[in-house]
Design an enzyme around this catalytic site. Structure first.
Site, PDB file in Angstrom:
ATOM      1  CB  THR A 223      33.728  38.981  35.688  1.00 15.64           C
ATOM      2  OG1 THR A 223      32.917  38.405  34.671  1.00 15.64           O
ATOM      3  CG2 THR A 223      34.991  38.184  35.848  1.00 15.64           C
TER       4      THR A 223
ATOM      5  CB  VAL B  59      45.074  51.579  33.648  1.00 11.37           C
ATOM      6  CG1 VAL B  59      46.193  51.277  32.652  1.00 11.37           C
ATOM      7  CG2 VAL B  59      44.259  52.765  33.175  1.00 11.37           C
TER       8      VAL B  59
ATOM      9  CB  ILE C 202      49.582  46.228  36.953  1.00 12.70           C
ATOM     10  CG1 ILE C 202      49.683  44.938  36.161  1.00 12.70           C
ATOM     11  CG2 ILE C 202      50.932  46.892  37.093  1.00 12.70           C
ATOM     12  CD1 ILE C 202      50.154  45.152  34.723  1.00 12.70           C
TER      13      ILE C 202
ATOM     14  N   GLY D 124      36.512  35.049  30.459  1.00  9.15           N
ATOM     15  CA  GLY D 124      36.030  36.267  31.138  1.00  9.15           C
ATOM     16  C   GLY D 124      36.968  37.454  31.005  1.00  9.15           C
TER      17      GLY D 124
ATOM     18  CD  GLU E 198      36.100  45.625  28.564  1.00  3.70           C
ATOM     19  OE1 GLU E 198      35.119  46.235  28.990  1.00  3.70           O
ATOM     20  OE2 GLU E 198      37.034  45.248  29.299  1.00  3.70           O
TER      21      GLU E 198
ATOM     22  CE  LYS F  53      42.226  48.441  30.159  1.00  7.24           C
ATOM     23  NZ  LYS F  53      42.367  47.057  29.708  1.00  7.24           N
TER      24      LYS F  53
ATOM     25  N   GLY G  12      40.698  39.893  34.333  1.00 10.70           N
ATOM     26  CA  GLY G  12      40.266  38.714  35.092  1.00 10.70           C
ATOM     27  C   GLY G  12      39.695  39.107  36.436  1.00 10.70           C
TER      28      GLY G  12
HETATM   29  N1  HSE Z   1      38.895  43.608  28.405  1.00  2.49           N
HETATM   30  C1  HSE Z   1      39.933  44.151  29.198  1.00  2.49           C
HETATM   31  C2  HSE Z   1      41.248  43.491  28.791  1.00  2.49           C
HETATM   32  C3  HSE Z   1      39.654  43.897  30.630  1.00  2.49           C
HETATM   33  O1  HSE Z   1      41.186  42.460  28.107  1.00  2.49           O
HETATM   34  O2  HSE Z   1      42.318  43.969  29.127  1.00  2.49           O
HETATM   35  C4  HSE Z   1      40.543  44.594  31.579  1.00  2.49           C
HETATM   36  O3  HSE Z   1      40.498  45.980  31.428  1.00  2.49           O
END
Ligand code: HSE
Length: 420
Positions: free
Chosen positions: A11, A123, A127, A178, A181, A196, A293
């Site tokens: 992705t 993270v 952003i 998408g 994880e 994060k 995304g």
């Molecule tokens: N799986 C993570 C989330 C992807 O949903 O924030 C971005 O780090």
């Protein structure tokens, strides 16, 4: 021409390819030299004409300047990134697992080899937060980070709240879009958010926060009833990542919390993330945007690539690294206080209420008006808010309630938080 080797074309990787293919990006004289994928057959038709390989050695043999790692996980990403740095290649990564676990070591290797390791996309998706925290806010003593840093769980909780969807349906939707994880546990159990938070806290407090020292609670126990009751009380439930520095050390936790609807973080819906950084000079700064995304995350990755291309000279000293050599942080939340929203199923209603009164000094029972609540919930439950309870005490009090024989089961325990 700056040559890029891409590790992974899922992705995020395909988002990076898409952005680098844009005309204005091409003016930067960047070229994707090779893409490493696991399965050549799967990607041949979607390779956009780039050379694919399933052998990492091919990447290093090619004359690559910047290795972009967007595979996720630590194995084999850790080995690939380390080798790339050791061989004098700059690395851009979106990998929070890798940075939370090995960030400091890898940054040291980068420094020793005169190259850079950038990880803005690790993270907050699109952003910008790593660079503002490590550079723009450098004049501040940062005392607190609070944020919604997982898009998947925020999406699930928003869907459960807005449309009454079940947890399972909302999770499926997030996966189809998408956001999630590869293993949904990383998102829904709070591990992704904790990684994060560890990265942000280490940068902010200049002490290495091990994500395994962070208290973690996911959203899997949150029910539609909890969300309706929160709404009834004027709150929204969010998975909050919170860390604070005080005289004794660092308090860091990831857990669902009820946030008063009026506070900014309560308004952050769907896949959006938001992070509030508290600095002694600047006050509160709010960062907001899409936290997951394809294109939002690729935006951060490509931003790091541009950073290397434009500002490489003289930028490799440890002082310029987000994760400088730092001591290990003492992380403990035992002495912090929270308010708790608690629901339980009694065996004897009035005796159970007496038990609650015996265990908690400051508390308030909640008797929801079913008409205003807008749904029928089991009447045989006791709902109360316990105020100002120390974290080190809450489990003990709950255990005493359970052992009293007046309680059949604990339905929910959710922290309540008012942003200061
Ligand atoms: N799986 C993570 C989330 C992807 O949903 O924030 C971005 O780090």
């Amino acid at each position: 021409m700056v040559k890029i080797g891409l590790l992974g074309c899922g992705t995020i990787g395909s988002g990076v390819v898409e952005l680098l293919g844009k005309e204005w990006c091409q003016k930067q004289q960047l070229s994707i030299e090779k893409i490493l994928v696991r399965n050549l057959n799967k990607h041949n038709s979607t390779s956009y004409g780039y050379k694919l390989t399933n052998n990492f050695e091919d990447i290093l043999k090619s004359d690559i300047d910047i290795v972009v790692e967007v595979m996720g996980g630590t194995d084999p990403a850790y080995f690939y990134v380390k080798q790339s740095l050791l061989q004098g290649r700059h690395v851009v990564t979106a990998n929070k697992d890798l940075i939370a676990r090995h960030g400091m070591e890898l940054q040291k290797i980068a420094h020793q080899n005169g190259v850079r390791l950038l990880f803005e996309a690790s993270v907050g998706g699109g952003i910008p937060i790593i660079k503002p925290l490590s550079e723009s806010l450098a004049a501040n003593n940062i005392t607190e980070i609070r944020g919604i840093v997982n898009g998947t769980t925020n999406f699930i909780l928003s869907r459960m709240g807005n449309s009454g969807r079940s947890y399972e349906t909302a999770l499926k939707e997030a996966q189809q879009l998408g956001y999630a994880e590869a293993s949904p546990e990383a998102d829904v159990q709070g591990y992704d958010a904790a990684r994060k938070l560890a990265i942000l806290s280490s940068i902010a407090f200049q002490e290495s926060v091990n994500y395994e020292d962070i208290y973690i609670e996911g959203i899997t126990n949150i029910t539609n009833d909890d969300i309706s009751l929160a709404k009834y009380l004027g709150y929204s439930i969010k998975l909050l990542a919170l860390s604070r520095r005080n005289r004794h050390g660092i308090m860091a936790r990831v857990s669902p919390v009820m946030l008063k609807n009026a506070v900014p973080l309560a308004q952050v819906a769907d896949v959006y993330n938001a992070i509030i950084v508290k600095g002694d000079a600047v006050g509160d700064v709010l960062f907001f945007g899409q936290g997951a995304g394809k294109l939002p995350t690729a935006s951060a990755v490509v931003g790091d690539i541009f950073d290397i291309v434009r500002h490489n000279i003289g930028s490799c000293s440890p002082e310029n690294s987000a994760l400088q050599d730092m001591p290990l942080a003492k992380v403990d939340m035992a002495d912090s206080k929270s308010d708790f929203f608690i629901r339980l199923k009694p065996t004897h209603r009035f005796d159970a209420m007496n038990e609650v009164a015996g265990q908690f000094q400051r508390f308030e029972f909640v008797f929801p008006d079913m008409v205003k609540l807008g749904k029928a919930i089991d009447q045989n439950q006791i709902i109360f808010i316990a105020y100002g309870v120390l974290e080190k005490d809450i489990q003990q009090r709950i255990a005493l309630l359970k052992s009293s024989g007046k309680i059949e089961s604990i339905l929910s325990i959710i922290r309540m938080e008012e942003e200061l």
